[in-house]
Design a protein around this motif. Structure first.
Motif, PDB file in Angstrom:
ATOM      1  N   ASN A 169       3.305  24.596  14.663  1.00 29.99           N
ATOM      2  CA  ASN A 169       2.440  23.485  14.300  1.00 29.99           C
ATOM      3  C   ASN A 169       1.164  24.032  13.641  1.00 29.99           C
ATOM      4  OD1 ASN A 169       0.781  20.902  16.266  1.00 29.99           O
ATOM      5  ND2 ASN A 169       1.583  20.808  14.219  1.00 29.99           N
ATOM      6  N   ILE A 171      -2.412  23.083  12.137  1.00 31.95           N
ATOM      7  CA  ILE A 171      -3.350  21.958  12.265  1.00 31.95           C
ATOM      8  C   ILE A 171      -4.622  22.230  11.463  1.00 31.95           C
ATOM      9  CG2 ILE A 171      -4.706  20.590  13.923  1.00 31.95           C
ATOM     10  CD1 ILE A 171      -2.660  21.734  16.085  1.00 31.95           C
ATOM     11  N   GLY A 206      -5.767  16.848  20.086  1.00 33.68           N
ATOM     12  CA  GLY A 206      -4.961  16.782  18.854  1.00 33.68           C
ATOM     13  C   GLY A 206      -3.858  17.831  18.871  1.00 33.68           C
ATOM     14  N   GLN A 207      -4.195  19.033  19.329  1.00 35.63           N
ATOM     15  CA  GLN A 207      -3.188  20.112  19.371  1.00 35.63           C
ATOM     16  C   GLN A 207      -2.103  19.781  20.395  1.00 35.63           C
ATOM     17  OE1 GLN A 207      -3.098  22.810  22.172  1.00 35.63           O
ATOM     18  NE2 GLN A 207      -1.077  23.050  21.232  1.00 35.63           N
ATOM     19  N   SER A 209      -1.076  16.983  21.256  1.00 38.21           N
ATOM     20  CA  SER A 209      -0.195  15.891  20.828  1.00 38.21           C
ATOM     21  C   SER A 209       0.386  16.157  19.424  1.00 38.21           C
ATOM     22  CB  SER A 209      -0.907  14.543  20.928  1.00 38.21           C
ATOM     23  OG  SER A 209      -2.140  14.617  20.284  1.00 38.21           O
ATOM     24  N   TYR A 210       0.427  17.435  19.032  1.00 40.24           N
ATOM     25  CA  TYR A 210       1.096  17.892  17.806  1.00 40.24           C
ATOM     26  C   TYR A 210       0.579  17.196  16.540  1.00 40.24           C
ATOM     27  CZ  TYR A 210       4.255  19.903  21.201  1.00 40.24           C
ATOM     28  OH  TYR A 210       4.760  20.604  22.270  1.00 40.24           O
ATOM     29  N   LYS A 211      -0.728  16.962  16.463  1.00 38.09           N
ATOM     30  CA  LYS A 211      -1.296  16.378  15.241  1.00 38.09           C
ATOM     31  C   LYS A 211      -1.259  17.419  14.114  1.00 38.09           C
ATOM     32  CE  LYS A 211      -3.316  12.291  16.419  1.00 38.09           C
ATOM     33  NZ  LYS A 211      -2.441  11.954  17.530  1.00 38.09           N
ATOM     34  N   ASP A 212      -1.209  16.965  12.879  1.00 35.65           N
ATOM     35  CA  ASP A 212      -1.283  17.863  11.723  1.00 35.65           C
ATOM     36  C   ASP A 212      -2.728  17.991  11.231  1.00 35.65           C
ATOM     37  OD1 ASP A 212       1.508  18.298  11.522  1.00 35.65           O
ATOM     38  OD2 ASP A 212       1.730  16.304  10.634  1.00 35.65           O
ATOM     39  N   ILE A 214      -6.812  16.714  11.944  1.00 31.39           N
ATOM     40  CA  ILE A 214      -7.741  16.098  12.894  1.00 31.39           C
ATOM     41  C   ILE A 214      -9.095  15.929  12.214  1.00 31.39           C
ATOM     42  CG2 ILE A 214      -8.965  16.421  15.096  1.00 31.39           C
ATOM     43  CD1 ILE A 214      -6.630  18.330  15.921  1.00 31.39           C
TER      44      ILE A 214
END
Ligand SMILES: NC(=O)c1ccc[n+]([C@@H]2O[C@H](COP(=O)([O-])OP(=O)(O)OC[C@H]3O[C@@H](n4cnc5c(N)ncnc54)[C@H](OP(=O)(O)O)[C@@H]3O)[C@@H](O)[C@H]2O)c1
Length: 240
Positions: A169, A171, A206-207, A209-212, A214
């Motif tokens: 992932n 981010i 954010g990390q 919940s696997y956000k791309d 933030i």
């Protein structure tokens, strides 16, 4: 199995808050930066949370040291957080070529060369790059710094596509105004200025919940939508 996080630019005000949050969730830490022994007392505080904390010297502009730095790591990190930054007044940077190079090297080339070197042996986990809303549209007051952050965001976007197959992932974080050493001498808008601990929490959540991407605080996403749609013919006349 316990996980460890490598933070580059660990003396930054935002990094220290990130380190506290990950430590409180049981992650071991590798804290790196210049004159890193200055973090010894901070590392001792974190160790009280029953995690391992390693301090490693690293200057992000010394690209020839990266291979050794990486091969000397005692434990391989599952997460990398690139938090270095250098943002002197634009008026100084445009008249000083050495400083101009430093802004580009600290905010763009150093982080890119480091991540490019470490990603070869990265099998799973996450890579977080702290970019900036300053990279979303060039402004008179900080366009050298902003252009380096913009290039860094573009790099992270491509890297995200490349590593998606490997389940890594990537981010991109776009902070707005944050009260840190970096903004000590910069006029910021009080209502829009947040604190390093809130930014750190946004990044952690954010990390997890696997956000791309933030934006922190969240309202910067909407502010930047507006800033980006202002026509260039008008934007060039504004004193932002
Ligand atoms: N504060 C804001 O409003 C804001 C807004 C948008 C984005 N950001 C970004 O957020 C990140 C953290 O910044 P911050 O606000 O926490 O500011 P900060 O406290 O000034 O942190 C910047 C860090 O970068 C490190 N650094 C600079 N040059 C380096 C080099 N050559 N090698 C290794 N480390 C180097 C500094 O190390 P030393 O301690 O050794 O000088 C410092 O720890 C940066 O990427 C910054 O661009 C901040």
């Amino acid at each position: 199995m316990s996980q460890s996080i490598l933070i580059i630019g660990a003396k930054s005000d935002i990094s220290k808050e990130i380190a506290k949050i990950y430590a409180s969730h049981g992650y071991n830490l590798i804290l790196s930066g210049r004159k890193i022994t200055e973090l010894e007392d901070f590392a001792d505080e974190l160790k009280r949370l029953k995690v391992n904390v390693e301090l490693r010297e690293l200057d992000i502009t010394q690209t020839d040291t990266f291979e050794d730095f990486i091969s000397d790591l005692k434990t391989y990190p599952t997460g990398i957080i690139m938090c270095v930054g250098f943002n002197p007044p634009n008026s100084e940077v445009t008249h000083d070529q050495e400083k101009l190079m430093e802004v580009m090297n600290v905010n763009y080339s150093g982080p890119v060369i480091f991540i490019n070197t470490i990603k070869k042996s990265f099998k799973s986990g996450f890579i977080i790059g702290i970019s900036s809303v300053a990279g979303e549209r060039g402004r008179r007051k900080n366009y050298i710094y902003g252009s380096a952050k913009s290039a860094f965001s573009t790099y992270l976007s491509g890297l995200r596509q490349e590593l998606n197959k490997k389940n890594i992932n990537v981010i991109t974080v776009h902070p707005g105004f944050v009260k840190t050493k970096m903004t000590d001498n910069i006029k910021t808008i009080g209502l829009l200025t947040t604190t390093p601990d809130r930014v750190a929490m946004d990044i952690f959540k954010g990390q997890q919940s696997y956000k791309d991407i933030i934006y922190t605080r969240f309202y910067w996403r909407y502010i930047m939508i507006i800033i980006k749609i202002i026509p260039e013919s008008l934007f060039k006349k504004l004193d932002l």
